[in-house]
Design a protein around this motif. Structure first.
Motif, PDB file in Angstrom:
ATOM      1  N   LEU A 186       1.293  -1.137   0.008  1.00 60.08           N
ATOM      2  CA  LEU A 186      -0.178   0.029   0.072  1.00 60.08           C
ATOM      3  C   LEU A 186       0.684   1.297   0.074  1.00 60.08           C
ATOM      4  CD1 LEU A 186      -3.041   1.585   0.286  1.00 60.08           C
ATOM      5  CD2 LEU A 186      -2.931   0.948   2.689  1.00 60.08           C
ATOM      6  N   VAL A 187       1.826   1.381   0.549  1.00 60.34           N
ATOM      7  CA  VAL A 187       2.845   2.500   0.893  1.00 60.34           C
ATOM      8  C   VAL A 187       3.624   3.057  -1.116  1.00 60.34           C
ATOM      9  CG1 VAL A 187       5.149   3.155   1.589  1.00 60.34           C
ATOM     10  CG2 VAL A 187       3.445   2.210   3.254  1.00 60.34           C
ATOM     11  N   GLY A 188       4.192   1.493  -1.178  1.00 59.39           N
ATOM     12  CA  GLY A 188       5.129   1.592  -2.406  1.00 59.39           C
ATOM     13  C   GLY A 188       4.040   2.133  -3.901  1.00 59.39           C
ATOM     14  N   LEU A 189       2.251   1.482  -3.307  1.00 58.22           N
ATOM     15  CA  LEU A 189       1.023   2.164  -4.217  1.00 58.22           C
ATOM     16  C   LEU A 189       1.006   3.160  -4.640  1.00 58.22           C
ATOM     17  CD1 LEU A 189      -0.658  -1.276  -4.837  1.00 58.22           C
ATOM     18  CD2 LEU A 189       0.809  -0.015  -7.179  1.00 58.22           C
ATOM     19  N   ILE A 190       1.117   3.958  -2.935  1.00 56.44           N
ATOM     20  CA  ILE A 190       0.633   5.560  -3.517  1.00 56.44           C
ATOM     21  C   ILE A 190       1.740   6.291  -3.870  1.00 56.44           C
ATOM     22  CG2 ILE A 190      -0.010   6.949  -1.390  1.00 56.44           C
ATOM     23  CD1 ILE A 190      -1.441   4.926   1.119  1.00 56.44           C
ATOM     24  N   GLY A 191       2.525   5.546  -3.518  1.00 54.96           N
ATOM     25  CA  GLY A 191       3.912   6.555  -4.372  1.00 54.96           C
ATOM     26  C   GLY A 191       3.732   6.419  -5.673  1.00 54.96           C
ATOM     27  N   LEU A 192       3.902   4.918  -5.189  1.00 47.54           N
ATOM     28  CA  LEU A 192       3.465   5.413  -7.731  1.00 47.54           C
ATOM     29  C   LEU A 192       2.173   5.594  -8.270  1.00 47.54           C
ATOM     30  CD1 LEU A 192       4.724   3.787 -10.237  1.00 47.54           C
ATOM     31  CD2 LEU A 192       3.457   1.407  -9.520  1.00 47.54           C
ATOM     32  N   TYR A 193       0.785   6.128  -8.019  1.00 49.96           N
ATOM     33  CA  TYR A 193      -0.056   6.572  -7.986  1.00 49.96           C
ATOM     34  C   TYR A 193       0.629   8.446  -7.936  1.00 49.96           C
ATOM     35  CZ  TYR A 193      -3.253   2.660  -7.011  1.00 49.96           C
ATOM     36  OH  TYR A 193      -3.231   1.431  -7.555  1.00 49.96           O
ATOM     37  N   ASP A 194       0.868   8.783  -6.604  1.00 51.52           N
ATOM     38  CA  ASP A 194       0.877  10.693  -7.258  1.00 51.52           C
ATOM     39  C   ASP A 194       2.440  10.378  -8.500  1.00 51.52           C
ATOM     40  OD1 ASP A 194       1.562  12.846  -5.933  1.00 51.52           O
ATOM     41  OD2 ASP A 194       3.816  12.244  -5.393  1.00 51.52           O
ATOM     42  N   ARG A 195       2.659   9.686  -8.506  1.00 53.56           N
ATOM     43  CA  ARG A 195       3.838   9.914  -9.681  1.00 53.56           C
ATOM     44  C   ARG A 195       3.039   9.543 -10.670  1.00 53.56           C
ATOM     45  NH1 ARG A 195       8.897  10.611  -8.381  1.00 53.56           N
ATOM     46  NH2 ARG A 195       9.829   9.747 -10.727  1.00 53.56           N
ATOM     47  N   LEU A 196       2.102   8.969 -10.760  1.00 53.52           N
ATOM     48  CA  LEU A 196       1.349   8.607 -12.373  1.00 53.52           C
ATOM     49  C   LEU A 196       0.206   9.564 -12.994  1.00 53.52           C
ATOM     50  CD1 LEU A 196       0.398   4.313 -12.060  1.00 53.52           C
ATOM     51  CD2 LEU A 196       1.749   5.375 -14.149  1.00 53.52           C
ATOM     52  N   ARG A 197      -0.156  10.688 -11.228  1.00 51.92           N
ATOM     53  CA  ARG A 197      -1.454  11.449 -11.120  1.00 51.92           C
ATOM     54  C   ARG A 197      -1.491  12.360 -12.450  1.00 51.92           C
ATOM     55  NH1 ARG A 197      -4.709  12.118  -7.079  1.00 51.92           N
ATOM     56  NH2 ARG A 197      -3.187  11.016  -5.691  1.00 51.92           N
ATOM     57  N   ALA A 198      -0.016  12.856 -12.590  1.00 45.17           N
ATOM     58  CA  ALA A 198      -0.185  13.841 -13.780  1.00 45.17           C
ATOM     59  C   ALA A 198      -0.332  13.129 -15.449  1.00 45.17           C
ATOM     60  CB  ALA A 198       1.438  14.609 -14.203  1.00 45.17           C
ATOM     61  N   THR A 199      -0.198  11.444 -15.745  1.00 38.45           N
ATOM     62  CA  THR A 199       0.370  11.789 -16.825  1.00 38.45           C
ATOM     63  C   THR A 199      -2.103  10.550 -17.120  1.00 38.45           C
ATOM     64  OG1 THR A 199       0.673   9.698 -16.088  1.00 38.45           O
ATOM     65  CG2 THR A 199       1.746  11.426 -18.097  1.00 38.45           C
ATOM     66  N   ALA A 200      -2.487  10.365 -15.473  1.00 43.24           N
ATOM     67  CA  ALA A 200      -3.304   9.505 -15.320  1.00 43.24           C
ATOM     68  C   ALA A 200      -4.216  10.368 -14.240  1.00 43.24           C
ATOM     69  CB  ALA A 200      -3.622   7.516 -15.064  1.00 43.24           C
ATOM     70  N   PRO A 201      -4.536  11.489 -14.424  1.00 44.81           N
ATOM     71  CA  PRO A 201      -5.589  11.236 -12.927  1.00 44.81           C
ATOM     72  C   PRO A 201      -6.345  11.041 -12.656  1.00 44.81           C
ATOM     73  CG  PRO A 201      -5.964  13.641 -15.102  1.00 44.81           C
ATOM     74  CD  PRO A 201      -4.821  12.736 -14.812  1.00 44.81           C
ATOM     75  N   ARG A 202      -7.839  11.077 -13.180  1.00 42.75           N
ATOM     76  CA  ARG A 202      -8.626  10.264 -12.951  1.00 42.75           C
ATOM     77  C   ARG A 202      -8.601   9.216 -13.255  1.00 42.75           C
ATOM     78  NH1 ARG A 202     -12.819  12.278 -18.409  1.00 42.75           N
ATOM     79  NH2 ARG A 202     -12.818  14.277 -17.800  1.00 42.75           N
TER      80      ARG A 202
END
Length: 203
Positions: free
Chosen positions: A38-54
């Motif tokens: 979960l901790v790792g995925l939260i960080g990964l989602y944060d870096r994906l937010r710019a390209t796939a915000p929805r």
């Protein structure tokens, strides 16, 4: 680091499966695995937010709920070992409490679905090489099959299929953290960050 620890601990948990239950050790490792994942995925989602915000807006809360289900399964295995009850008997008892099964039969299955969706998102946004996304999808499909059949050999295959893509993503996360240059995906498949590290976005 957490992107690597999550699937690695999950793989180690499989090695400690017992005949009629996953057991105390495996259950503990599963719980720790979910927390790290979960901790790792939260960080990964944060870096994906710019390209796939929805995608991130939906995936993040679903992933949190899904990992809670994973921890519930781990705690269940611990209790099976402590009270010396078989997995099959535990399921029979659990089904007598429909509301409690929400954690298991709804939250639990969401976890491999979130991993499958992540694999699709990585392929769609080209933020990781195609083989990484494909392996992640294959591992997400094999994961529930291995837990339903409770065959160690199938579980190990599923675990390895998940370790490999997250090993890449975790290593890439370490490599790009602090030297990413923008929100666009890098050509070598690195996961982008939303803004330059050490600076600010123009405008």
């Amino acid at each position: 680091m957490f992107l690597i620890l999550g699937p690695t601990l999950n793989l180690l948990a499989t090695l400690f499966w017992e005949s009629e239950s996953q057991g105390v050790t495996a259950g503990t490792l599963v719980g720790l695995s979910c927390a790290c994942w979960l901790v790792g995925l939260i960080g990964l989602y944060d870096r994906l937010r710019a390209t796939a915000p929805r995608y991130v807006a939906v995936a993040l809360p679903v992933t949190v709920f899904a990992t809670v289900g994973g921890v519930a399964f781990g705690v269940q295995s611990i209790h099976e070992g402590i009270f010396e009850v078989s997995h099959a008997h535990t399921i029979e008892l659990l089904n007598q409490y429909p509301f409690a099964t929400t954690l298991f039969w709804i939250a639990g299955p969401l976890f491999p679905l979130t991993l499958f969706a992540l694999g699709v998102a990585l392929c769609w946004t080209r933020t990781a090489p195609l083989p990484v996304g494909v392996l992640l999808c294959l591992g997400a499909v094999a994961f529930p099959l291995s837990r339903i059949t409770r065959e160690v050999s199938i579980a190990l295959v599923a675990d390895v299929l998940l370790v490999l893509p997250f090993l890449y993503l975790g290593a890439r996360e370490w490599g790009l953290w602090g030297r990413s240059t923008g929100s666009a995906p890098s050509r070598d498949g690195g996961v982008p960050s939303a803004t330059p590290v050490g600076g600010r976005a123009d405008g």
